[in-house]
Scaffold this motif. Structure first.
Motif, PDB file in Angstrom:
ATOM      1  N   LEU A  97       0.839  -1.192   0.000  1.00 19.22           N
ATOM      2  CA  LEU A  97       0.000   0.000   0.000  1.00 19.22           C
ATOM      3  C   LEU A  97       0.874   1.241   0.000  1.00 19.22           C
ATOM      4  O   LEU A  97       1.804   1.349   0.801  1.00 19.22           O
ATOM      5  N   LEU A  99       0.501   5.370   0.383  1.00 15.79           N
ATOM      6  CA  LEU A  99      -0.348   6.501   0.732  1.00 15.79           C
ATOM      7  C   LEU A  99       0.350   7.754   0.227  1.00 15.79           C
ATOM      8  O   LEU A  99       1.498   8.027   0.610  1.00 15.79           O
ATOM      9  N   ALA A 129      -1.363  -1.160  -4.132  1.00 16.55           N
ATOM     10  CA  ALA A 129      -2.542  -0.303  -4.011  1.00 16.55           C
ATOM     11  C   ALA A 129      -2.058   1.104  -3.688  1.00 16.55           C
ATOM     12  O   ALA A 129      -1.217   1.283  -2.807  1.00 16.55           O
ATOM     13  N   VAL A 131      -3.330   4.921  -2.655  1.00 17.69           N
ATOM     14  CA  VAL A 131      -4.379   5.832  -2.223  1.00 17.69           C
ATOM     15  C   VAL A 131      -3.771   7.222  -2.273  1.00 17.69           C
ATOM     16  O   VAL A 131      -2.803   7.513  -1.566  1.00 17.69           O
ATOM     17  N   CYS A 143      -6.038   7.504 -12.730  1.00 15.89           N
ATOM     18  CA  CYS A 143      -6.588   6.765 -11.590  1.00 15.89           C
ATOM     19  C   CYS A 143      -7.612   5.730 -12.043  1.00 15.89           C
ATOM     20  O   CYS A 143      -8.418   5.990 -12.925  1.00 15.89           O
ATOM     21  N   THR A 146     -11.935   6.833  -8.586  1.00 18.49           N
ATOM     22  CA  THR A 146     -11.854   8.184  -8.050  1.00 18.49           C
ATOM     23  C   THR A 146     -13.040   8.451  -7.142  1.00 18.49           C
ATOM     24  O   THR A 146     -14.190   8.207  -7.520  1.00 18.49           O
TER      25      THR A 146
END
Length: 162
Positions: A97, A99, A129, A131, A143, A146
């Protein structure tokens, strides 16, 4: 928030930090690079802090188009270059992930598309992933999904995946 089946909110402070290091990468709006360290050293330090001494800075910097600037310090890099070093640093431990906070805030339109395109490519090629929080509507084409926050509520943007 659940990552790899672990409820991050339920972890104590020390356990949460130990969990984040190998599993979650952070890309900050301002880059947050250490001024005294070269691009390569930024990555080596991030790896060492996470117990990963096998970091290959040249390869990671190459993956974001920055191997030619490996020996440069943040003050010698453009905003886009600093952002790409920040992305490489976030990828040091192969997190599942990422961020990302306002990655285009200090960039012109072209460089903003390059940086967000790089994040999208990395997400697709490595199964990461991502974000991302942004006010920059110009980069939304990169993206897969969204969401928009209106009055404190998240809702899908028309045309994005559910």
């Amino acid at each position: 928030m659940r990552v790899h089946g672990t409820d991050h909110a339920g972890l104590r402070k020390g356990a949460a930090a130990r969990f984040r290091l190998p599993n979650i990468g952070f890309v900050f709006q301002s880059g947050n690079l250490l001024p005294a360290l070269s691009a390569s050293d930024q990555l080596r330090l991030a790896g060492r802090l996470a117990g990963n001494r096998d970091v290959n800075p040249r390869a990671l910097l190459g993956s974001v188009g920055m191997s030619h600037r490996a020996d440069h310090r943040p003050g010698q890099l453009s905003g886009s270059e600093r952002q790409r070093v920040g992305i490489a640093r976030a990828l040091v431990n192969d997190p599942s992930l990422l961020l990302v906070d306002e990655p285009t805030a200090a960039l012109d339109r072209k460089r903003g598309h390059e940086v967000v395109g790089l994040l999208a490519d990395r997400a697709h090629s490595a199964g990461v992933a991502v974000v991302m929080v942004t006010h920059d509507r110009d980069v939304l084409e990169h993206c897969d999904r969204t969401l928009e926050m209106i009055d404190g509520r998240l809702s899908p943007v028309e045309g994005s995946l559910p």
